[in-house]
Design a protein around this motif. Structure first.
Motif, PDB file in Angstrom:
ATOM      1  N   MET A   1     -29.360  19.672  37.731  1.00  0.00           N
ATOM      2  CA  MET A   1     -29.614  19.298  37.513  1.00  0.00           C
ATOM      3  C   MET A   1     -30.014  17.987  36.333  1.00  0.00           C
ATOM      4  SD  MET A   1     -32.517  21.105  37.408  1.00  0.00           S
ATOM      5  CE  MET A   1     -33.716  21.053  36.030  1.00  0.00           C
ATOM      6  N   SER A   2     -31.101  17.063  35.873  1.00  0.00           N
ATOM      7  CA  SER A   2     -30.228  16.015  35.064  1.00  0.00           C
ATOM      8  C   SER A   2     -30.569  16.315  33.254  1.00  0.00           C
ATOM      9  CB  SER A   2     -31.713  14.862  34.634  1.00  0.00           C
ATOM     10  OG  SER A   2     -32.019  14.273  35.501  1.00  0.00           O
ATOM     11  N   GLY A   3     -28.936  15.680  33.206  1.00  0.00           N
ATOM     12  CA  GLY A   3     -28.755  16.526  31.730  1.00  0.00           C
ATOM     13  C   GLY A   3     -27.674  17.889  31.585  1.00  0.00           C
ATOM     14  N   ALA A   4     -27.167  18.060  33.286  1.00  0.00           N
ATOM     15  CA  ALA A   4     -26.430  19.209  33.289  1.00  0.00           C
ATOM     16  C   ALA A   4     -24.981  18.766  33.312  1.00  0.00           C
ATOM     17  CB  ALA A   4     -26.687  20.596  34.164  1.00  0.00           C
ATOM     18  N   GLY A   5     -24.717  17.281  33.416  1.00  0.00           N
ATOM     19  CA  GLY A   5     -23.397  16.751  33.256  1.00  0.00           C
ATOM     20  C   GLY A   5     -22.776  15.554  34.509  1.00  0.00           C
ATOM     21  N   ARG A   6     -23.571  15.340  35.189  1.00  0.00           N
ATOM     22  CA  ARG A   6     -22.639  14.565  36.617  1.00  0.00           C
ATOM     23  C   ARG A   6     -23.219  13.753  35.848  1.00  0.00           C
ATOM     24  NH1 ARG A   6     -28.820  14.809  37.892  1.00  0.00           N
ATOM     25  NH2 ARG A   6     -29.308  13.019  36.625  1.00  0.00           N
TER      26      ARG A   6
ATOM     27  N   SER B   1     -28.769  26.214  31.162  1.00  0.00           N
ATOM     28  CA  SER B   1     -30.204  26.655  31.451  1.00  0.00           C
ATOM     29  C   SER B   1     -31.574  25.563  30.101  1.00  0.00           C
ATOM     30  CB  SER B   1     -30.043  27.616  29.947  1.00  0.00           C
ATOM     31  OG  SER B   1     -29.146  27.140  29.004  1.00  0.00           O
ATOM     32  N   ASP B   2     -32.615  26.047  30.777  1.00  0.00           N
ATOM     33  CA  ASP B   2     -33.467  25.299  30.398  1.00  0.00           C
ATOM     34  C   ASP B   2     -33.754  24.521  28.795  1.00  0.00           C
ATOM     35  OD1 ASP B   2     -34.989  25.103  32.598  1.00  0.00           O
ATOM     36  OD2 ASP B   2     -36.740  26.253  32.445  1.00  0.00           O
ATOM     37  N   ASP B   3     -33.240  25.285  27.747  1.00  0.00           N
ATOM     38  CA  ASP B   3     -33.158  25.247  26.596  1.00  0.00           C
ATOM     39  C   ASP B   3     -32.182  24.232  26.156  1.00  0.00           C
ATOM     40  OD1 ASP B   3     -31.790  27.248  27.163  1.00  0.00           O
ATOM     41  OD2 ASP B   3     -31.332  28.040  25.203  1.00  0.00           O
ATOM     42  N   VAL B   4     -31.185  24.701  26.694  1.00  0.00           N
ATOM     43  CA  VAL B   4     -29.722  23.608  27.057  1.00  0.00           C
ATOM     44  C   VAL B   4     -29.987  22.142  26.882  1.00  0.00           C
ATOM     45  CG1 VAL B   4     -27.846  23.015  27.290  1.00  0.00           C
ATOM     46  CG2 VAL B   4     -27.917  25.429  26.561  1.00  0.00           C
TER      47      VAL B   4
ATOM     48  N   LEU C   1     -38.472  12.694  35.437  1.00  0.00           N
ATOM     49  CA  LEU C   1     -39.206  13.121  35.738  1.00  0.00           C
ATOM     50  C   LEU C   1     -40.184  13.845  34.884  1.00  0.00           C
ATOM     51  CD1 LEU C   1     -38.412  15.099  38.412  1.00  0.00           C
ATOM     52  CD2 LEU C   1     -38.659  12.909  38.347  1.00  0.00           C
ATOM     53  N   GLN C   2     -40.937  13.379  33.593  1.00  0.00           N
ATOM     54  CA  GLN C   2     -41.774  13.524  32.215  1.00  0.00           C
ATOM     55  C   GLN C   2     -42.948  13.135  32.482  1.00  0.00           C
ATOM     56  OE1 GLN C   2     -39.264  13.339  28.664  1.00  0.00           O
ATOM     57  NE2 GLN C   2     -41.379  13.119  28.422  1.00  0.00           N
ATOM     58  N   GLY C   3     -43.074  12.291  33.000  1.00  0.00           N
ATOM     59  CA  GLY C   3     -43.714  11.388  32.808  1.00  0.00           C
ATOM     60  C   GLY C   3     -44.626  10.961  31.745  1.00  0.00           C
ATOM     61  N   ASP C   4     -46.154  11.339  31.914  1.00  0.00           N
ATOM     62  CA  ASP C   4     -47.082  11.909  30.302  1.00  0.00           C
ATOM     63  C   ASP C   4     -46.552  13.004  29.212  1.00  0.00           C
ATOM     64  OD1 ASP C   4     -47.871   9.138  30.326  1.00  0.00           O
ATOM     65  OD2 ASP C   4     -49.885  10.043  31.765  1.00  0.00           O
ATOM     66  N   GLY C   5     -46.025  14.260  30.513  1.00  0.00           N
ATOM     67  CA  GLY C   5     -45.789  15.520  29.733  1.00  0.00           C
ATOM     68  C   GLY C   5     -44.511  15.580  28.747  1.00  0.00           C
ATOM     69  N   THR C   6     -44.026  16.834  28.967  1.00  0.00           N
ATOM     70  CA  THR C   6     -43.049  17.278  27.646  1.00  0.00           C
ATOM     71  C   THR C   6     -41.332  17.112  29.033  1.00  0.00           C
ATOM     72  OG1 THR C   6     -42.384  19.303  28.438  1.00  0.00           O
ATOM     73  CG2 THR C   6     -44.307  18.491  26.489  1.00  0.00           C
ATOM     74  N   ILE C   7     -40.706  17.226  27.848  1.00  0.00           N
ATOM     75  CA  ILE C   7     -38.902  17.386  28.055  1.00  0.00           C
ATOM     76  C   ILE C   7     -39.176  18.420  28.914  1.00  0.00           C
ATOM     77  CG2 ILE C   7     -36.693  17.146  28.115  1.00  0.00           C
ATOM     78  CD1 ILE C   7     -36.937  15.805  25.401  1.00  0.00           C
TER      79      ILE C   7
END
Length: 300
Positions: A24-29, A106-109, A123-129
């Motif tokens: 997942m993006s933001g998971a620490g790659r 987790s999603d909230d993290v 991948l959020q495009g015009d949507g939310t995080i």
């Protein structure tokens, strides 16, 4: 047989280990990539899956110079990313040892991490995080399910995650920290890269002994003279004991290298002899590799 399968079954020389880092993006790659690089892995970031085989063919031509290759593959590759499961299966049929590490949280993290750096999810495009996270989780479900190593980084900071990677991928006998014990002369200035400095000018100077003046701390006569002085052995025992928890702490904090400077007036006699003796004591510490450097030996 597909092109990928034909490439995988081709006659290649035996290669080393290959680790595909995804998740997942933001998971620490990025943190994992840095930790692997510090361990000596050859790391390639943001590589499209279709380029894995050509990359590994090139590394095999290096004739063992690149025994461990880590490749970060993620949704930044966009439509190309969907081929990752097929490419991974093809590579696993080759002579390379191929493993996949999946990083999750987790999603909230993940939401908090993206908000902290004020960057959008890829991948959020015009949507939310959160919309981007949910879409990414859906696309990565099959990759996560087949991963060889799964790490949930929800409760990790970057240092804890790096420590986990080191625990998983360090050789059993590999040093976690390298310390350079450096002798120097105060009259030439303090070493600018020193983490700790010890002053040997409390010991009598062999320079004033006519028989020892032309020798150095690497000569047995000077070494015996210095170590025979009051306080020399006590200092070495006490200082080595004091450095033991420091070097252990450096390992826990993933500080890979430190410099312990040992000085005397000219950097020729006392500091050289004592640096060598201190290094011998530190070399017995677990997880520590020791190097000795005499910065000012040979100066006039």
């Amino acid at each position: 047989m597909t092109d990928l399968e034909e490439a995988a079954s081709a006659d290649h020389r035996d290669g080393g280990e290959v680790l595909i880092v995804t998740g997942m993006s933001g998971a620490g790659r990025s943190t994992v990539a840095d930790a692997l690089e510090d361990l000596g892995w050859y790391v390639v970031d943001n590589l499209p899956p279709q380029m894995l085989r050509p990359l590994l063919d090139l590394t095999e031509l290096a004739a063992g110079a690149l025994p461990r290759v880590a490749v970060v593959v993620d949704v930044r590759g966009r439509d190309l990313f969907v081929d990752l499961p097929e490419v991974t299966r093809a590579l696993q049929r080759s002579r390379r040892q191929v493993r996949t590490m999946f990083l999750d949280a987790s999603d909230d993290v993940l939401v908090r991490r993206f908000e902290a750096v004020r960057r959008p999810h890829p991948l959020q495009g015009d949507g939310t995080i959160l919309d981007g996270i949910l879409l990414e989780r859906e696309r990565l479900a099959i990759v996560r399910e087949s991963a060889d190593v799964l790490i949930d980084t929800s409760g990790f900071n970057i240092h804890q995650l790096a420590t986990r990677v080191i625990e998983l991928f360090s050789a059993e006998d590999a040093a976690r920290h390298t310390v350079t014990v450096m002798s120097f002369g105060f009259k030439y200035g303090l070493p600018p890269d020193a983490d700790l400095v010890a002053d040997m000018r409390f010991l009598p100077n062999p320079f004033w002994n006519d028989e020892l003046r032309a020798l150095t701390g690497e000569d047995e006569a000077v070494r015996d003279y210095v170590l025979a002085q009051d306080g020399a052995s006590d200092f070495l025992d006490s200082y080595a004991a004091a450095l033991e928890p420091v070097l252990a702490g450096y390992q826990r904090e993933n500080k890979g290298h430190s410099v312990v400077a040992v000085g005397c007036t000219g950097g020729k006699h006392r500091s050289v002899a004592m640096a060598r003796e201190l290094a011998a004591r530190l070399s017995a510490l677990p997880g520590v590799a020791v190097r000795v450097k005499h910065r000012d030996l040979g100066r006039e």
